[in-house]
Write a protein that holds these residues in place. Structure first.
Motif, PDB file in Angstrom:
ATOM      1  N   TRP A 136      61.442-132.334 -28.929  1.00 41.76           N
ATOM      2  CA  TRP A 136      60.353-131.357 -28.813  1.00 41.76           C
ATOM      3  C   TRP A 136      60.384-130.702 -27.436  1.00 41.76           C
ATOM      4  O   TRP A 136      60.250-129.488 -27.317  1.00 41.76           O
ATOM      5  CB  TRP A 136      59.013-132.047 -29.028  1.00 41.76           C
ATOM      6  CG  TRP A 136      57.823-131.122 -29.050  1.00 41.76           C
ATOM      7  CD1 TRP A 136      57.210-130.590 -30.134  1.00 41.76           C
ATOM      8  CD2 TRP A 136      57.119-130.604 -27.901  1.00 41.76           C
ATOM      9  NE1 TRP A 136      56.163-129.780 -29.751  1.00 41.76           N
ATOM     10  CE2 TRP A 136      56.093-129.766 -28.391  1.00 41.76           C
ATOM     11  CE3 TRP A 136      57.254-130.772 -26.530  1.00 41.76           C
ATOM     12  CZ2 TRP A 136      55.204-129.104 -27.539  1.00 41.76           C
ATOM     13  CZ3 TRP A 136      56.380-130.097 -25.678  1.00 41.76           C
ATOM     14  CH2 TRP A 136      55.364-129.285 -26.185  1.00 41.76           C
ATOM     15  N   ASP A 137      60.574-131.515 -26.397  1.00 44.11           N
ATOM     16  CA  ASP A 137      60.587-131.001 -25.029  1.00 44.11           C
ATOM     17  C   ASP A 137      61.743-130.021 -24.828  1.00 44.11           C
ATOM     18  O   ASP A 137      61.572-128.958 -24.227  1.00 44.11           O
ATOM     19  CB  ASP A 137      60.707-132.163 -24.049  1.00 44.11           C
ATOM     20  CG  ASP A 137      60.700-131.691 -22.602  1.00 44.11           C
ATOM     21  OD1 ASP A 137      59.622-131.291 -22.115  1.00 44.11           O
ATOM     22  OD2 ASP A 137      61.774-131.707 -21.962  1.00 44.11           O
ATOM     23  N   ALA A 138      62.926-130.384 -25.347  1.00 44.78           N
ATOM     24  CA  ALA A 138      64.091-129.502 -25.203  1.00 44.78           C
ATOM     25  C   ALA A 138      63.860-128.170 -25.916  1.00 44.78           C
ATOM     26  O   ALA A 138      64.178-127.101 -25.384  1.00 44.78           O
ATOM     27  CB  ALA A 138      65.334-130.189 -25.752  1.00 44.78           C
ATOM     28  N   GLU A 139      63.290-128.216 -27.105  1.00 42.16           N
ATOM     29  CA  GLU A 139      63.018-126.987 -27.858  1.00 42.16           C
ATOM     30  C   GLU A 139      61.962-126.132 -27.164  1.00 42.16           C
ATOM     31  O   GLU A 139      61.994-124.904 -27.241  1.00 42.16           O
ATOM     32  CB  GLU A 139      62.594-127.330 -29.286  1.00 42.16           C
ATOM     33  CG  GLU A 139      63.727-127.874 -30.146  1.00 42.16           C
ATOM     34  CD  GLU A 139      63.422-127.784 -31.627  1.00 42.16           C
ATOM     35  OE1 GLU A 139      62.471-127.057 -31.998  1.00 42.16           O
ATOM     36  OE2 GLU A 139      64.144-128.426 -32.409  1.00 42.16           O
ATOM     37  N   TRP A 140      61.005-126.798 -26.500  1.00 41.32           N
ATOM     38  CA  TRP A 140      59.973-126.061 -25.770  1.00 41.32           C
ATOM     39  C   TRP A 140      60.605-125.204 -24.684  1.00 41.32           C
ATOM     40  O   TRP A 140      60.278-124.030 -24.527  1.00 41.32           O
ATOM     41  CB  TRP A 140      58.982-127.054 -25.163  1.00 41.32           C
ATOM     42  CG  TRP A 140      57.762-126.431 -24.534  1.00 41.32           C
ATOM     43  CD1 TRP A 140      56.550-126.223 -25.121  1.00 41.32           C
ATOM     44  CD2 TRP A 140      57.629-125.958 -23.188  1.00 41.32           C
ATOM     45  NE1 TRP A 140      55.670-125.651 -24.236  1.00 41.32           N
ATOM     46  CE2 TRP A 140      56.308-125.469 -23.036  1.00 41.32           C
ATOM     47  CE3 TRP A 140      58.487-125.896 -22.097  1.00 41.32           C
ATOM     48  CZ2 TRP A 140      55.830-124.928 -21.842  1.00 41.32           C
ATOM     49  CZ3 TRP A 140      58.018-125.345 -20.907  1.00 41.32           C
ATOM     50  CH2 TRP A 140      56.712-124.872 -20.775  1.00 41.32           C
ATOM     51  N   VAL A 141      61.533-125.796 -23.929  1.00 38.84           N
ATOM     52  CA  VAL A 141      62.199-125.065 -22.846  1.00 38.84           C
ATOM     53  C   VAL A 141      63.025-123.910 -23.417  1.00 38.84           C
ATOM     54  O   VAL A 141      62.960-122.775 -22.923  1.00 38.84           O
ATOM     55  CB  VAL A 141      63.103-126.008 -22.030  1.00 38.84           C
ATOM     56  CG1 VAL A 141      63.918-125.215 -21.004  1.00 38.84           C
ATOM     57  CG2 VAL A 141      62.264-127.063 -21.323  1.00 38.84           C
ATOM     58  N   MET A 142      63.820-124.185 -24.447  1.00 46.76           N
ATOM     59  CA  MET A 142      64.670-123.155 -25.040  1.00 46.76           C
ATOM     60  C   MET A 142      63.844-122.009 -25.612  1.00 46.76           C
ATOM     61  O   MET A 142      64.207-120.844 -25.517  1.00 46.76           O
ATOM     62  CB  MET A 142      65.544-123.761 -26.142  1.00 46.76           C
ATOM     63  CG  MET A 142      66.469-124.878 -25.679  1.00 46.76           C
ATOM     64  SD  MET A 142      67.541-124.385 -24.305  1.00 46.76           S
ATOM     65  CE  MET A 142      68.486-125.894 -24.074  1.00 46.76           C
ATOM     66  N   ALA A 143      62.705-122.350 -26.216  1.00 42.89           N
ATOM     67  CA  ALA A 143      61.848-121.313 -26.806  1.00 42.89           C
ATOM     68  C   ALA A 143      61.318-120.378 -25.727  1.00 42.89           C
ATOM     69  O   ALA A 143      61.247-119.161 -25.930  1.00 42.89           O
ATOM     70  CB  ALA A 143      60.691-121.964 -27.559  1.00 42.89           C
ATOM     71  N   ARG A 144      60.953-120.930 -24.555  1.00 40.96           N
ATOM     72  CA  ARG A 144      60.469-120.076 -23.468  1.00 40.96           C
ATOM     73  C   ARG A 144      61.581-119.167 -22.961  1.00 40.96           C
ATOM     74  O   ARG A 144      61.360-117.992 -22.673  1.00 40.96           O
ATOM     75  CB  ARG A 144      59.956-120.938 -22.304  1.00 40.96           C
ATOM     76  CG  ARG A 144      58.713-121.748 -22.638  1.00 40.96           C
ATOM     77  CD  ARG A 144      57.562-120.848 -23.055  1.00 40.96           C
ATOM     78  NE  ARG A 144      56.407-121.580 -23.543  1.00 40.96           N
ATOM     79  CZ  ARG A 144      56.299-122.123 -24.740  1.00 40.96           C
ATOM     80  NH1 ARG A 144      57.298-122.072 -25.582  1.00 40.96           N
ATOM     81  NH2 ARG A 144      55.187-122.722 -25.106  1.00 40.96           N
ATOM     82  N   ALA A 145      62.773-119.708 -22.840  1.00 42.77           N
ATOM     83  CA  ALA A 145      63.896-118.902 -22.349  1.00 42.77           C
ATOM     84  C   ALA A 145      64.253-117.806 -23.350  1.00 42.77           C
ATOM     85  O   ALA A 145      64.574-116.678 -22.965  1.00 42.77           O
ATOM     86  CB  ALA A 145      65.105-119.794 -22.107  1.00 42.77           C
ATOM     87  N   ASN A 146      64.182-118.118 -24.636  1.00 42.69           N
ATOM     88  CA  ASN A 146      64.575-117.154 -25.665  1.00 42.69           C
ATOM     89  C   ASN A 146      63.601-115.994 -25.817  1.00 42.69           C
ATOM     90  O   ASN A 146      63.892-115.030 -26.520  1.00 42.69           O
ATOM     91  CB  ASN A 146      64.722-117.862 -27.016  1.00 42.69           C
ATOM     92  CG  ASN A 146      66.010-118.657 -27.101  1.00 42.69           C
ATOM     93  OD1 ASN A 146      67.000-118.309 -26.471  1.00 42.69           O
ATOM     94  ND2 ASN A 146      65.999-119.730 -27.872  1.00 42.69           N
TER      95      ASN A 146
END
Length: 496
Positions: free
Chosen positions: A378-388
């Motif tokens: 979940w944490d990794a996807e949170w970061v990627m979602a912000r970058a995307n």
């Protein structure tokens, strides 16, 4: 919404007043299915006595084939149908909207079979999306060729239709029996009032709870609906994302019992704690703008949520380490179990039961490992979602910004602004990893007061150091992955 399971329950298991009580309760449940309405409130809403409503609650909270009402603190959970955080699938799940006519005096005054017939028509209307529809007679009245519904006979169906047509409820729908010309097949025809599809009640329970929680946490100003919607969307995303990750991990690695239930509890805990922190933050002068800048408020709230998820991830990872240390010491494990299960009369230890204890420890380890993994994902996807969300698009005068980038993307008019925002996301991601590294480094090695493992501290210390080193290595690798990912995005923006 009235889901298929709730629909079947209403058709087969309730009286006329119970029908009304259940429909009203559906407007007062939160994401966990907890009913937030007092007996007095429900009784007044459906036109009955509080004493009779208590009888209904007592009846459906007893152990039958399945408890419909499950006690929860001083409230009850409605244990039928789906709730949004329990795997609702919009494309495949069948449901009926909570049409406004369900909550009128005209509907409540109808006899039970008339209510059943109206519900069947309303359910079909929701599925078909049309206000004029027919239902096959044999799908209502059971026959040799079809099961139908056991509570209907031909006479009861005709009486139900007559009761509707002779009542004030007729202004909402016309119901009659018709037959086809070519084979004389009998059908029940429904013609609902024009516009009925768009006249339905919405459940605002979570919105009310959000306002109450913010108030109790010390924020006394009025919250707009727009603010509540944006905060709720972040809250709902916790439930939905954790549920989705659990399903994906179950498909890849196999199902682990109890994980989904624990994740939903974590989601609620994280959401509630984040609301309290948000209330404290909004009392600061620099955050007053969040009342009107609701998108900024939801972004700030999302960062709080991420911090809370991180804390839960660390907690579960520490539990995993403890279980591994416990299982790694066969001598300690055996001695602990034998001491707990020693039979003084027989003068021996019951070794058969000790095996069950060991097995339970293994199951607990497996569950905690899966939860820690999902929270990490979940944490990794949170970061990627912000970058995307960072998209650089030149804003031409004749170009529509909504067409220039996908929905929910941030569209920047200058490369410098886009790169600056991307750097802020990167900095936030690195900061969180650094915080984790510090926490693990400080708390990773047990102290003299660490519970049941204190007696075996020396045995576990070296192994724990190795565990801590491995976890720090994983975090360093994740930092490298983030660096590579952010570098590629920055390069993409620069050359755009």
């Amino acid at each position: 919404m009235i889901y298929k399971e709730t629909y079947q329950f209403l058709l087969h298991n309730v009286s006329s007043r119970e029908f009304d009580a259940c429909l009203y309760s559906l407007l007062k449940i939160d994401w966990d299915g907890v009913i937030h309405a007092t007996s007095q409130e429900v009784a007044e809403a459906i036109g009955t006595k509080k004493k009779y409503l208590k009888h209904i609650v007592k009846k459906y909270s007893k152990l039958l084939s399945r408890k419909v009402l499950v006690p929860f603190k001083d409230k009850y959970i409605l244990n039928i149908g789906k709730h949004k955080n329990l795997g609702f699938k919009k494309r495949t799940d069948l449901y009926c909207k909570q049409y406004s006519f369900f909550y009128t005096p005209e509907f409540r005054s109808l006899p039970l079979n008339a209510k059943r017939l109206i519900l069947m028509g309303a359910f079909e209307m929701s599925i078909s999306g049309t206000e004029k529809l027919v239902i096959d007679y044999n799908n209502i009245v059971p026959s040799k060729r079809s099961e139908g519904n056991s509570f209907f006979t031909r006479g009861r169906l005709l009486n139900a239709i007559q009761a509707i047509q002779n009542s004030p409820f007729k202004r909402f729908v016309n119901v009659s029996m018709i037959s086809t010309i070519h084979d004389r097949q009998e059908l029940v025809w429904f013609s609902f009032e024009n516009g009925t599809l768009d006249k339905f009640e919405k459940n605002h329970t979570e919105r009310s709870l959000l306002r109450q929680k913010m108030l109790k946490a010390g924020f006394l100003e009025l919250l707009s609906d727009e603010f509540c919607k944006d905060i709720q969307s972040v809250g709902m995303s916790i439930f939905n994302k954790l549920t989705k990750l659990e399903e994906e991990n179950s498909k890849k690695r196999g199902l682990v019992c109890g994980v989904k239930e624990d994740l939903l509890e974590i989601a609620r805990l994280v959401y509630d704690r984040s609301i309290k922190k948000m209330a404290v933050a909004m009392n600061k002068p620099e955050h007053k703008r969040f009342l009107t800048e609701t998108k900024e408020a939801s972004a700030y709230f999302s960062a709080i949520v991420r911090d809370e998820i991180t804390q839960e991830m660390l907690k579960y990872q520490n539990q995993v380490d403890s279980y591994k240390d416990l299982l790694s010491s066969t001598e300690y494990l055996r001695g602990y179990q034998m001491e707990m299960q020693y039979d003084e009369e027989a003068g021996k230890a019951l070794l058969v039961d000790s095996l069950e204890t060991a097995n339970q420890t293994v199951l607990d380890l497996e569950k905690n490992e899966r939860i820690a993994l999902i929270l990490s994902d979940w944490d990794a996807e949170w970061v990627m979602a912000r970058a995307n969300t960072v998209v650089y698009e030149k804003n031409n005068e004749d170009e529509n910004l909504e067409e220039a980038a996908p929905t929910k993307k941030r569209v920047w008019n200058s490369k410098e602004e886009a790169v600056k925002y991307l750097k802020s996301v990167k900095k936030s991601a690195y900061k969180q990893i650094s915080k984790l590294i510090t926490l693990i480094s400080e708390n990773g090695i047990p102290t003299e007061t660490e519970g049941v493992l204190a007696n075996r501290l020396k045995e576990f210390k070296d192994k724990r150091k190795e565990t801590v080193a491995n976890r720090l290595k994983v975090l360093e690798e994740r930092r490298k992955e983030y660096k590579s990912y952010f570098d590629k995005l920055s390069e993409k923006i620069t050359i755009a």
